[in-house]
Design a protein around this motif. Structure first.
Motif, PDB file in Angstrom:
ATOM      1  N   TYR A   1      -3.655 -20.988 -18.457  1.00  0.00           N
ATOM      2  CA  TYR A   1      -4.286 -22.275 -18.195  1.00  0.00           C
ATOM      3  C   TYR A   1      -4.294 -22.694 -16.726  1.00  0.00           C
ATOM      4  N   GLY A   2      -3.635 -21.950 -15.876  1.00  0.00           N
ATOM      5  CA  GLY A   2      -3.669 -22.257 -14.457  1.00  0.00           C
ATOM      6  C   GLY A   2      -2.381 -22.898 -13.953  1.00  0.00           C
ATOM      7  N   GLY A   3      -2.332 -23.053 -12.655  1.00  0.00           N
ATOM      8  CA  GLY A   3      -1.133 -23.561 -11.995  1.00  0.00           C
ATOM      9  C   GLY A   3      -0.792 -24.995 -12.340  1.00  0.00           C
ATOM     10  N   TRP A   4      -1.805 -25.833 -12.589  1.00  0.00           N
ATOM     11  CA  TRP A   4      -1.527 -27.233 -12.917  1.00  0.00           C
ATOM     12  C   TRP A   4      -0.740 -27.335 -14.210  1.00  0.00           C
ATOM     13  N   ALA A   5      -1.055 -26.485 -15.195  1.00  0.00           N
ATOM     14  CA  ALA A   5      -0.333 -26.509 -16.470  1.00  0.00           C
ATOM     15  C   ALA A   5       1.104 -26.026 -16.272  1.00  0.00           C
ATOM     16  N   ALA A   6       1.271 -24.996 -15.455  1.00  0.00           N
ATOM     17  CA  ALA A   6       2.612 -24.486 -15.180  1.00  0.00           C
ATOM     18  C   ALA A   6       3.431 -25.519 -14.408  1.00  0.00           C
ATOM     19  N   ALA A   7       2.806 -26.218 -13.482  1.00  0.00           N
ATOM     20  CA  ALA A   7       3.515 -27.257 -12.720  1.00  0.00           C
ATOM     21  C   ALA A   7       3.938 -28.405 -13.631  1.00  0.00           C
TER      22      ALA A   7
END
Length: 84
Positions: A47-53
């Motif tokens: 889902y991308g870096g925003w989801a991981a953050a």
């Protein structure tokens, strides 16, 4: 879709673990702490870096005291290994 279900189950399990008496929290808490980085990396890949953050912020918020304790122990251990 399965990944999101796993992440939601992890969050529910962490919430249920928090309601347990302190003496019963150790084993499930360690299991949840071990599973979190795997789920966070998978979220980042899919889902991308925003989801991981966002997941990392939630994880650190939920486990701030155990992570602080672990950081303190590691700092002391590395300090002793360097001869201090």
């Amino acid at each position: 879709m399965i990944l999101l279900a796993l992440v939601c189950l992890w969050a529910l399990a962490a919430t249920v673990t928090a309601f347990l008496p302190m003496r019963w929290q150790m084993a499930p808490g360690l299991l949840l702490m071990a599973a979190a980085p795997v789920l966070i990396v998978a979220l980042g890949v899919v889902y991308g870096g925003w989801a991981a953050a966002a997941a990392t912020a939630g994880f650190v918020s939920m486990f701030r005291r155990p992570l602080g304790y672990l950081a303190l122990k590691l700092a002391r251990w590395f300090g002793q290994r360097r001869g201090r």
